[in-house]
Scaffold this motif. Sequence first.
Motif, PDB file in Angstrom:
ATOM      1  N   ASP A   1       0.818  -1.207   0.000  1.00  0.00           N
ATOM      2  CA  ASP A   1       0.000   0.000   0.000  1.00  0.00           C
ATOM      3  C   ASP A   1       0.859   1.267   0.000  1.00  0.00           C
ATOM      4  OD1 ASP A   1      -2.315  -1.457  -0.080  1.00  0.00           O
ATOM      5  OD2 ASP A   1      -2.698  -1.342   2.072  1.00  0.00           O
ATOM      6  N   LYS A   2       2.010   1.194   0.660  1.00  0.00           N
ATOM      7  CA  LYS A   2       2.893   2.373   0.688  1.00  0.00           C
ATOM      8  C   LYS A   2       3.535   2.612  -0.678  1.00  0.00           C
ATOM      9  CE  LYS A   2       3.825   2.129   5.645  1.00  0.00           C
ATOM     10  NZ  LYS A   2       4.832   1.956   6.715  1.00  0.00           N
TER      11      LYS A   2
ATOM     12  N   LYS B   1       2.088   1.826  -3.472  1.00  0.00           N
ATOM     13  CA  LYS B   1       0.980   2.365  -4.268  1.00  0.00           C
ATOM     14  C   LYS B   1       0.760   3.850  -3.982  1.00  0.00           C
ATOM     15  CE  LYS B   1      -1.692  -1.924  -4.822  1.00  0.00           C
ATOM     16  NZ  LYS B   1      -2.966  -2.621  -4.490  1.00  0.00           N
ATOM     17  N   THR B   2       0.928   4.240  -2.718  1.00  0.00           N
ATOM     18  CA  THR B   2       0.783   5.653  -2.363  1.00  0.00           C
ATOM     19  C   THR B   2       1.804   6.502  -3.099  1.00  0.00           C
ATOM     20  OG1 THR B   2      -0.095   5.162  -0.171  1.00  0.00           O
ATOM     21  CG2 THR B   2       0.912   7.325  -0.466  1.00  0.00           C
TER      22      THR B   2
END
Length: 348
Positions: free
Chosen positions: A164-165, A167-168
């Motif tokens: 997720d990081k 993707k951020t």
Amino acid sequence: MAFSLDSILRENIKKAKPYSSARDEYKGTEGTFLDANENPYGSAIDKKVNRYPDPLQRDVKEALAKLKHVAPENIFLGNGSDEPIDLLIRATCQPAKDSILILPPTYGMYEVSAGINDVEIISVPLTRSFDLDPVAILAAVKPSTKIIFICSPNNPTGNLMSIDKVKTVLSSFNGIVVVDEAYIDFADFAGFVPLLNQYPNLVVLQTFSKAWGMAALRIGTAYASKEIVSVLNKIKPPYNINLLTQEAALEALQNNALKDEMVRKILVQRDWLRAELSKLPICLELYPSDANFILMRTPDGKKVYDYLVDHVVITRDRSKIILCEGCIRITVGTEEENKRLLEVLKKY
């Protein structure tokens, strides 16, 4: 944030015309070849290598495309992963003006390639748990920053970055984000290649050097949008992957099951070696690994490394690298090699 490749390319790269080789102009395999100034009588070795190879490695890309479920146009093949690293910097970064961002401790060639190209290096260290800090990363980005390099699984720490990081960062940065997945075959994660269509600024690096066991042949892959691959093809040397390497890659891709079996053996040995290393007094900390190596913190990394060298057991001293004080990096070997390492370490 909208990504525009055209907005980050150097002006001279946009205007550059690629070298047109003989094999670019005539793509057939049959004929009387009098176009490339080759030796018509053969080769000085017992293999016919007198003709230039396919400059775009079409057969290899077709085979890789089936394995990775992408279009051949989304694949660039390089002389190791180091070639696309260098080409991406050269395509986007104006010397003495632009910058890249790296996340130490990490693979050293990002910094080396940037230095060679006179490109500023912005360093944002990983967290103490060796993960990304997206807030710090994005705060450090300058208008001149063209590329962020993320190594996952990371070298030398061995861990996957939080998905997720990553993707951020991909969603919030309007330059290129390179996710270097040299060790992805050893991780319980499919990697970022399946997400190419979601992120036009994503470049995923992989390699034949690790899981495929072909380090001596120097063949790396970059998966990216057709537009980015087109730029890399435009500025690469004409015949950057030689014929023998192309043939070996094709042969390897027919033996995917053998690669998977080698990976399975390495993972078994990785788990066993971790368990045994953890019993040693010299082992202060073992870090989680999604790769084919283990990072171990010791009382004095340099002394332990030198001691092992004296016994002809070769590891990597990573103790001078930020966040890796006292650490050595141990590649997972065969059962015999791992037992030899432990035998020597027990006598330290």
